[in-house]
Design a protein around this motif. Sequence first.
Motif, PDB file in Angstrom:
ATOM      1  N   VAL A  82       5.853  36.696  47.010  1.00 22.15           N
ATOM      2  CA  VAL A  82       4.400  36.557  46.912  1.00 22.15           C
ATOM      3  C   VAL A  82       3.789  37.606  45.987  1.00 22.15           C
ATOM      4  CG1 VAL A  82       2.234  36.685  48.214  1.00 22.15           C
ATOM      5  CG2 VAL A  82       4.176  35.409  49.141  1.00 22.15           C
ATOM      6  N   THR A  83       4.352  38.820  45.962  1.00 25.42           N
ATOM      7  CA  THR A  83       3.797  39.864  45.094  1.00 25.42           C
ATOM      8  C   THR A  83       4.462  39.911  43.728  1.00 25.42           C
ATOM      9  OG1 THR A  83       5.326  41.639  45.758  1.00 25.42           O
ATOM     10  CG2 THR A  83       3.366  41.287  47.132  1.00 25.42           C
ATOM     11  N   GLY A  84       5.737  39.479  43.659  1.00 23.75           N
ATOM     12  CA  GLY A  84       6.465  39.528  42.400  1.00 23.75           C
ATOM     13  C   GLY A  84       6.925  40.918  42.010  1.00 23.75           C
ATOM     14  N   LYS A  85       6.764  41.911  42.893  1.00 23.31           N
ATOM     15  CA  LYS A  85       7.099  43.292  42.545  1.00 23.31           C
ATOM     16  C   LYS A  85       8.608  43.539  42.614  1.00 23.31           C
ATOM     17  CE  LYS A  85       2.664  45.169  44.087  1.00 23.31           C
ATOM     18  NZ  LYS A  85       1.976  46.044  45.074  1.00 23.31           N
ATOM     19  N   PRO A  86       9.119  44.364  41.707  1.00 19.65           N
ATOM     20  CA  PRO A  86      10.549  44.731  41.760  1.00 19.65           C
ATOM     21  C   PRO A  86      10.861  45.487  43.051  1.00 19.65           C
ATOM     22  CG  PRO A  86       9.574  45.348  39.657  1.00 19.65           C
ATOM     23  CD  PRO A  86       8.444  44.974  40.556  1.00 19.65           C
ATOM     24  N   THR A  87      12.080  45.293  43.558  1.00 20.24           N
ATOM     25  CA  THR A  87      12.508  45.918  44.810  1.00 20.24           C
ATOM     26  C   THR A  87      13.804  46.672  44.582  1.00 20.24           C
ATOM     27  OG1 THR A  87      11.504  44.104  46.059  1.00 20.24           O
ATOM     28  CG2 THR A  87      13.122  45.459  47.219  1.00 20.24           C
ATOM     29  N   PRO A  88      13.902  47.921  45.080  1.00 20.73           N
ATOM     30  CA  PRO A  88      15.168  48.651  44.975  1.00 20.73           C
ATOM     31  C   PRO A  88      16.279  47.908  45.719  1.00 20.73           C
ATOM     32  CG  PRO A  88      13.375  50.131  45.599  1.00 20.73           C
ATOM     33  CD  PRO A  88      12.841  48.738  45.709  1.00 20.73           C
ATOM     34  N   VAL A  89      17.464  47.848  45.130  1.00 24.74           N
ATOM     35  CA  VAL A  89      18.559  47.099  45.756  1.00 24.74           C
ATOM     36  C   VAL A  89      18.989  47.739  47.075  1.00 24.74           C
ATOM     37  CG1 VAL A  89      19.390  46.182  43.562  1.00 24.74           C
ATOM     38  CG2 VAL A  89      20.330  48.347  44.439  1.00 24.74           C
ATOM     39  N   THR A  90      18.712  49.035  47.222  1.00 21.67           N
ATOM     40  CA  THR A  90      19.088  49.705  48.477  1.00 21.67           C
ATOM     41  C   THR A  90      18.282  49.184  49.659  1.00 21.67           C
ATOM     42  OG1 THR A  90      17.576  51.481  47.850  1.00 21.67           O
ATOM     43  CG2 THR A  90      19.930  51.816  47.414  1.00 21.67           C
ATOM     44  N   MET A 144       2.899  24.549  38.017  1.00 22.83           N
ATOM     45  CA  MET A 144       2.962  24.466  36.560  1.00 22.83           C
ATOM     46  C   MET A 144       1.801  23.667  35.974  1.00 22.83           C
ATOM     47  SD  MET A 144       5.290  26.010  34.737  1.00 22.83           S
ATOM     48  CE  MET A 144       5.510  24.989  33.276  1.00 22.83           C
ATOM     49  N   ALA A 145       1.273  22.731  36.745  1.00 22.05           N
ATOM     50  CA  ALA A 145       0.218  21.849  36.245  1.00 22.05           C
ATOM     51  C   ALA A 145      -1.175  22.452  36.376  1.00 22.05           C
ATOM     52  CB  ALA A 145       0.261  20.512  36.998  1.00 22.05           C
ATOM     53  N   THR A 146      -1.296  23.683  36.855  1.00 28.22           N
ATOM     54  CA  THR A 146      -2.608  24.272  37.112  1.00 28.22           C
ATOM     55  C   THR A 146      -3.135  25.068  35.925  1.00 28.22           C
ATOM     56  OG1 THR A 146      -1.682  26.314  38.034  1.00 28.22           O
ATOM     57  CG2 THR A 146      -2.086  24.486  39.570  1.00 28.22           C
ATOM     58  N   PRO A 147      -4.465  25.175  35.818  1.00 29.11           N
ATOM     59  CA  PRO A 147      -5.027  26.049  34.776  1.00 29.11           C
ATOM     60  C   PRO A 147      -4.653  27.509  34.990  1.00 29.11           C
ATOM     61  CG  PRO A 147      -6.752  25.232  36.259  1.00 29.11           C
ATOM     62  CD  PRO A 147      -5.513  24.473  36.570  1.00 29.11           C
ATOM     63  N   GLN A 148      -4.428  27.892  36.252  1.00 30.26           N
ATOM     64  CA  GLN A 148      -4.016  29.277  36.505  1.00 30.26           C
ATOM     65  C   GLN A 148      -2.671  29.581  35.857  1.00 30.26           C
ATOM     66  OE1 GLN A 148      -5.289  27.214  38.773  1.00 30.26           O
ATOM     67  NE2 GLN A 148      -6.494  28.286  40.335  1.00 30.26           N
ATOM     68  N   ALA A 149      -1.713  28.671  35.986  1.00 30.24           N
ATOM     69  CA  ALA A 149      -0.401  28.888  35.375  1.00 30.24           C
ATOM     70  C   ALA A 149      -0.522  28.936  33.852  1.00 30.24           C
ATOM     71  CB  ALA A 149       0.574  27.795  35.803  1.00 30.24           C
ATOM     72  N   ARG A 150      -1.315  28.027  33.303  1.00 33.71           N
ATOM     73  CA  ARG A 150      -1.499  28.040  31.844  1.00 33.71           C
ATOM     74  C   ARG A 150      -2.130  29.361  31.404  1.00 33.71           C
ATOM     75  NH1 ARG A 150      -2.722  22.569  33.025  1.00 33.71           N
ATOM     76  NH2 ARG A 150      -4.971  22.940  33.140  1.00 33.71           N
ATOM     77  N   ALA A 151      -3.097  29.835  32.187  1.00 35.32           N
ATOM     78  CA  ALA A 151      -3.785  31.081  31.848  1.00 35.32           C
ATOM     79  C   ALA A 151      -2.843  32.282  31.951  1.00 35.32           C
ATOM     80  CB  ALA A 151      -4.983  31.278  32.773  1.00 35.32           C
ATOM     81  N   GLN A 152      -2.097  32.354  33.041  1.00 39.69           N
ATOM     82  CA  GLN A 152      -1.222  33.507  33.246  1.00 39.69           C
ATOM     83  C   GLN A 152      -0.080  33.536  32.239  1.00 39.69           C
ATOM     84  OE1 GLN A 152      -1.632  32.777  37.818  1.00 39.69           O
ATOM     85  NE2 GLN A 152      -0.557  34.710  37.609  1.00 39.69           N
ATOM     86  N   GLU A 169       7.895  35.456  39.316  1.00 39.11           N
ATOM     87  CA  GLU A 169       7.319  34.205  38.814  1.00 39.11           C
ATOM     88  C   GLU A 169       5.847  34.041  39.153  1.00 39.11           C
ATOM     89  OE1 GLU A 169      11.744  33.325  39.076  1.00 39.11           O
ATOM     90  OE2 GLU A 169      10.266  34.493  40.210  1.00 39.11           O
ATOM     91  N   VAL A 170       5.423  34.588  40.303  1.00 42.89           N
ATOM     92  CA  VAL A 170       4.022  34.452  40.716  1.00 42.89           C
ATOM     93  C   VAL A 170       3.084  35.024  39.659  1.00 42.89           C
ATOM     94  CG1 VAL A 170       3.882  36.655  41.980  1.00 42.89           C
ATOM     95  CG2 VAL A 170       2.485  34.691  42.721  1.00 42.89           C
ATOM     96  N   ASN A 171       3.556  35.999  38.870  1.00 43.81           N
ATOM     97  CA  ASN A 171       2.737  36.585  37.819  1.00 43.81           C
ATOM     98  C   ASN A 171       2.530  35.635  36.645  1.00 43.81           C
ATOM     99  OD1 ASN A 171       2.485  39.116  39.170  1.00 43.81           O
ATOM    100  ND2 ASN A 171       4.558  39.633  38.503  1.00 43.81           N
ATOM    101  N   LEU A 172       3.308  34.568  36.607  1.00 43.64           N
ATOM    102  CA  LEU A 172       3.143  33.525  35.590  1.00 43.64           C
ATOM    103  C   LEU A 172       2.481  32.290  36.175  1.00 43.64           C
ATOM    104  CD1 LEU A 172       6.604  33.790  33.803  1.00 43.64           C
ATOM    105  CD2 LEU A 172       4.411  34.681  32.995  1.00 43.64           C
ATOM    106  N   GLY A 173       1.946  32.432  37.394  1.00 39.94           N
ATOM    107  CA  GLY A 173       1.233  31.325  38.019  1.00 39.94           C
ATOM    108  C   GLY A 173       2.141  30.280  38.625  1.00 39.94           C
ATOM    109  N   ILE A 174       3.421  30.621  38.825  1.00 39.07           N
ATOM    110  CA  ILE A 174       4.375  29.656  39.363  1.00 39.07           C
ATOM    111  C   ILE A 174       5.142  30.316  40.511  1.00 39.07           C
ATOM    112  CG2 ILE A 174       4.595  28.272  37.265  1.00 39.07           C
ATOM    113  CD1 ILE A 174       7.056  29.912  36.510  1.00 39.07           C
ATOM    114  N   LEU A 175       6.204  29.687  40.952  1.00 36.67           N
ATOM    115  CA  LEU A 175       7.068  30.256  41.993  1.00 36.67           C
ATOM    116  C   LEU A 175       8.524  30.099  41.564  1.00 36.67           C
ATOM    117  CD1 LEU A 175       8.223  27.497  43.508  1.00 36.67           C
ATOM    118  CD2 LEU A 175       6.054  27.619  44.692  1.00 36.67           C
TER     119      LEU A 175
END
Length: 706
Positions: free
Chosen positions: A158-166, A264-272, A129-135
């Motif tokens: 915080v990074t939004g990166k995929p994690t191996p389930v292992t 959600m109300a930020t310009p960053q979220a709208r931009a992302q 979600e952080v990549n869309l400017g939200i959490l």
Amino acid sequence: MTQAENNAVMYEVKDGVAKLVMQSAPVNALSRALRMGLIDGVTNALQDDSVSTIVITSSLPIFSGGADISEFSGGDLSPMLPEVLDKIEHASKPVVAVLPGPAFGGGLELALACHHRITFASNKVGLPEVNLGILPGAGGTQRLPRLVDAQTALTMIVTGKPTPVTKLPGVFDKISETPESLLADTRDYLSSLNGSNAIKRTCDITLSMDEKTQAVFDAVTQQTQKTTKGFYAPLKCIEAVRGAYTLAFEDGLKNESKLFLACMATPQARAQQHFFFAERAAGHVNDFDKSTPERAINRVAIIGAGTMGGGIAMNFANAGIPVTLLELKEEALEKGLALIRKNYENSAKKGKLTQAQVEARMSLLSGTTAYEDLADVDLVIEAVFEKMEVKKAVFSTLDSVCKPGAILASNTSTLDIDEIATATSRPEDVIGLHFFSPANVMKLLEVVKAEKTAPDVIKTCMKMAKKIRKVAVLVGVCFGFVGNRMIEPYGREANRLLLEGASPEQVDRVLTEFGMPMGPFTMGDMAGLDIGYYVRQSRQEHISHDPAYGAVADRLVEMGRNGLKSGRGAYQYEPGSRVPIPDPEVLDIAKKEAHRLGVKQRSDISDEEILVRVMFTLINEGACILEEGIAAKSSDIDVIYVYGYGFPVYRGGPMQYADEVGLGTILDKLVTYRDQLGDYGDMWLQPSDLLISLAKDGGTFKHYQK
């Protein structure tokens, strides 16, 4: 056995197990229909005395890709995802999530709300979600920390990166060795459930903030502050996760919701979020349709084995496509192939490739000094010196040796593709494929359609870009196409400001504080000032009416100050260092040039003036490009600038940024400085007709349709 079905979720009961099977292609986005299907299915299962266990799974090769962000714009959203997850978590019968593929965002939050989770070893999950400017807004920041350690939870969120389930044993109760064994393992696991272990609610786990955990939060916060400048959501993610350790579960959810709405109300979220859709929309063009055939690309040739040609070749080898590199001299060919091997070996040293992968990719690369060896290639990309006569000579030769139907592409960054096509007898096969340097790293590919380029050639190249992991944007023919045409006024105004009295470091500081990875003077030094010099020399007919155009940059090159490679440019550099050091001599050169040209130097050049004259003129050029139809939509320009020039994604691209600021403001500021700068302003700072009309009507670039 009983069964009920809707479009999003299939419900069936067999042997005491109620299965809720999500089947909303392509990624089980958690739309309102799917949420209703889940909540109805759980309700039915709880009311059915024959049901002892509930399983939530998917018929697709993905569990769920998360929220349907098209719903963010509003409408009837009931039931909201947190309501669905609360129903699942507090179910009086055990609920088991079985993941036959990845779970991202709300999809993982759905799994976390279940009492048990089962998947297979090679699967990955994440909270992006952080990549869309939200959490994560459906309990992800509260449930994940209750199942994994603080470092893992914070890193994922915080990074939004995929994690191996292992790496997430606390999240999954059973991890099958293979996808094929998942069904049998699930059956065994369900049979093992009994009264004592049947219902395990994540919300019942209590956490506390001890010294060790606090140290983790402090370290992650410090690192995040360094690496996510300009973004709003990352620090709010940390704040939300902190609530899992300092608040009761219900209060933590309320805190998460409050922070989610703030994001959600930020310009960053709208931009992302704008950029998320823009990247996907870039592939939707009107130049072909589903019925347009594609040409097969089984073998590729690259003309020129230099840095750019070698980088382009690596893209195809990485995708498993054989490549022939052509150079006229054996020595240049061997040097080019050796550089490619060196690049692959460096990747292997960093652990990004195995030695076997290095050899496999090198085996796909071959070299030749004879054009006749290109007779059977399906696509040839020319990457030779940026001069029209050189390009046309290459294309004339290709026309005579390449088979009918071969696509003939130029990697030119500025030259007229229509003129290049006249060197062939098959202009319908000619197209521009403008890779960005370094070509094996940069994601952007400008696909340049010429006047006579065939639709199937355009479609083939757009689809091919995906195979070589590029983001393709279709553009028209003009000087510099979209990216380099817009960077011209950006660089022009930066150099003019230097002539008027600003320092390179002030201009660069304003642009880096805005969010650019480097300022225009640092960028020029890194690329080589001689490159811009040769472009200006080739464009004298367009710039000769301004004798001061690029004057300081020209003097620097004529003095041998070509940038980093010569140790001096707009800055000076210590041997072996890339760190720019301000050089007073540059200001003296600017002062002398200003005196020679009759340009008055000023000491009052403000940061605002720099931003308006450099960035707003770039935006204004984008408006001209949009009006001329060189770009089909403003979001295409945004994709080009984020991926090609490092424009900050938290601003969404130059056109989204302009919409956010307001086109009326952009226009007013441009006009203000145009009028202040007299003849120079009249020459270069005239607002485009499109900017004027949209600003007058309160319009936006986003909604403009030519």
